[in-house]
Design a protein around this motif. Structure first.
Motif, short mmCIF file in Angstrom:
data_model
loop_
_atom_site.label_atom_id
_atom_site.label_comp_id
_atom_site.label_asym_id
_atom_site.label_seq_id
_atom_site.Cartn_x
_atom_site.Cartn_y
_atom_site.Cartn_z
N ILE A 19 0.85 -1.20 0.00
CA ILE A 19 0.00 0.00 0.00
C ILE A 19 0.88 1.24 0.00
O ILE A 19 0.64 2.19 -0.76
CB ILE A 19 -0.96 0.00 1.21
CG1 ILE A 19 -2.02 -1.09 1.03
CG2 ILE A 19 -1.60 1.36 1.40
CD1 ILE A 19 -2.96 -1.27 2.21
N GLU A 20 1.92 1.24 0.80
CA GLU A 20 2.83 2.39 0.86
C GLU A 20 3.45 2.67 -0.51
O GLU A 20 3.56 3.81 -0.93
CB GLU A 20 3.91 2.16 1.91
CG GLU A 20 3.37 2.18 3.33
CD GLU A 20 4.34 1.63 4.36
OE1 GLU A 20 5.40 1.05 3.99
OE2 GLU A 20 4.03 1.75 5.56
N ALA A 21 3.84 1.61 -1.21
CA ALA A 21 4.42 1.76 -2.54
C ALA A 21 3.39 2.32 -3.53
O ALA A 21 3.71 3.16 -4.37
CB ALA A 21 4.97 0.43 -3.04
N ARG A 22 2.17 1.85 -3.40
CA ARG A 22 1.10 2.30 -4.30
C ARG A 22 0.77 3.78 -4.06
O ARG A 22 0.48 4.52 -4.99
CB ARG A 22 -0.14 1.42 -4.09
CG ARG A 22 -1.27 1.71 -5.00
CD ARG A 22 -1.05 1.07 -6.33
NE ARG A 22 -2.03 1.60 -7.26
CZ ARG A 22 -2.00 1.42 -8.54
NH1 ARG A 22 -1.06 0.68 -9.06
NH2 ARG A 22 -2.90 1.93 -9.31
N VAL A 23 0.82 4.21 -2.82
CA VAL A 23 0.45 5.57 -2.44
C VAL A 23 1.60 6.56 -2.69
O VAL A 23 1.36 7.75 -2.86
CB VAL A 23 0.03 5.60 -0.94
CG1 VAL A 23 -0.16 7.01 -0.42
CG2 VAL A 23 -1.25 4.80 -0.74
N ALA A 24 2.81 6.07 -2.75
CA ALA A 24 3.99 6.94 -2.91
C ALA A 24 3.81 7.90 -4.08
O ALA A 24 3.35 7.52 -5.15
CB ALA A 24 5.24 6.09 -3.12
N GLY A 25 4.13 9.17 -3.81
CA GLY A 25 4.05 10.17 -4.85
C GLY A 25 2.68 10.82 -4.98
O GLY A 25 2.48 11.71 -5.80
N SER A 26 1.73 10.36 -4.19
CA SER A 26 0.39 10.97 -4.20
C SER A 26 0.23 11.84 -2.95
O SER A 26 1.09 11.85 -2.08
CB SER A 26 -0.69 9.89 -4.22
OG SER A 26 -0.84 9.30 -2.95
N SER A 27 -0.88 12.52 -2.88
CA SER A 27 -1.14 13.33 -1.69
C SER A 27 -1.83 12.53 -0.59
O SER A 27 -2.13 13.07 0.47
CB SER A 27 -1.99 14.55 -2.06
OG SER A 27 -3.24 14.12 -2.57
N TYR A 28 -2.07 11.25 -0.84
CA TYR A 28 -2.74 10.40 0.14
C TYR A 28 -1.75 9.85 1.15
O TYR A 28 -0.57 9.65 0.84
CB TYR A 28 -3.43 9.22 -0.55
CG TYR A 28 -4.71 9.58 -1.26
CD1 TYR A 28 -5.94 9.25 -0.72
CD2 TYR A 28 -4.69 10.25 -2.47
CE1 TYR A 28 -7.12 9.57 -1.37
CE2 TYR A 28 -5.86 10.59 -3.13
CZ TYR A 28 -7.07 10.24 -2.57
OH TYR A 28 -8.23 10.56 -3.20
N LEU A 29 -2.24 9.56 2.33
CA LEU A 29 -1.43 8.93 3.36
C LEU A 29 -1.73 7.43 3.37
O LEU A 29 -2.88 7.02 3.23
CB LEU A 29 -1.76 9.51 4.74
CG LEU A 29 -1.46 10.99 4.94
CD1 LEU A 29 -2.01 11.45 6.28
CD2 LEU A 29 0.04 11.23 4.85
N PRO A 30 -0.70 6.60 3.55
CA PRO A 30 -0.93 5.16 3.62
C PRO A 30 -1.96 4.78 4.69
O PRO A 30 -2.77 3.88 4.49
CB PRO A 30 0.45 4.58 3.94
CG PRO A 30 1.40 5.58 3.39
CD PRO A 30 0.73 6.92 3.59
#
Length: 118
Positions: A19-30
């Motif tokens: 999940i952390e890898a998928r969220v990386a670079g977005s404005s979302y928090l894991p």
């Protein structure tokens, strides 16, 4: 499509790095994505109970980890021997082993390691 609750439980628990890898670079928090996953687990995967914001989070981050996951191929995605996707029954094992390959690529890789040993 029915959510594999065991897979979702793994992703929001020990597999949080995916999940952390998928969220990386977005404005979302894991932890936000994890929260939506836990909410879904508590409701047996019922997508109908998600708010509009939760639905967006699910669609952007969780769904791509649960469905139609691309195969890494033997040496890259362009070298997949199957249809380009990891079979649903192999996803949990693939995430646990950090080896997201379809059945055909896994078989090919096993054949190659057998040849090298022999």
């Amino acid at each position: 499509m029915e959510i594999d609750l065991d897979l979702l439980a793994y992703l929001v628990g020990k597999g949080m790095r995916h999940i952390e890898a998928r969220v990386a670079g977005s404005s979302y928090l894991p932890r936000t994505v994890r929260g939506v996953g836990i909410f879904l687990l508590d409701r047996d995967g019922n997508l109908g109970v998600l708010t509009a914001k939760q639905q967006v989070t699910y669609e952007k981050f969780l769904k791509p980890l649960l469905f139609d996951v691309p195969c890494c191929g033997e040496t890259g995605p362009e070298n997949c021997r199957g249809n380009g996707l990891v079979e649903p029954d192999l996803l949990l094992q693939g995430y646990r082993e950090d080896d997201l390959r379809c059945r055909a690529c896994r078989a090919a890789m096993a054949g190659e390691s057998t040849k090298q040993e022999g």
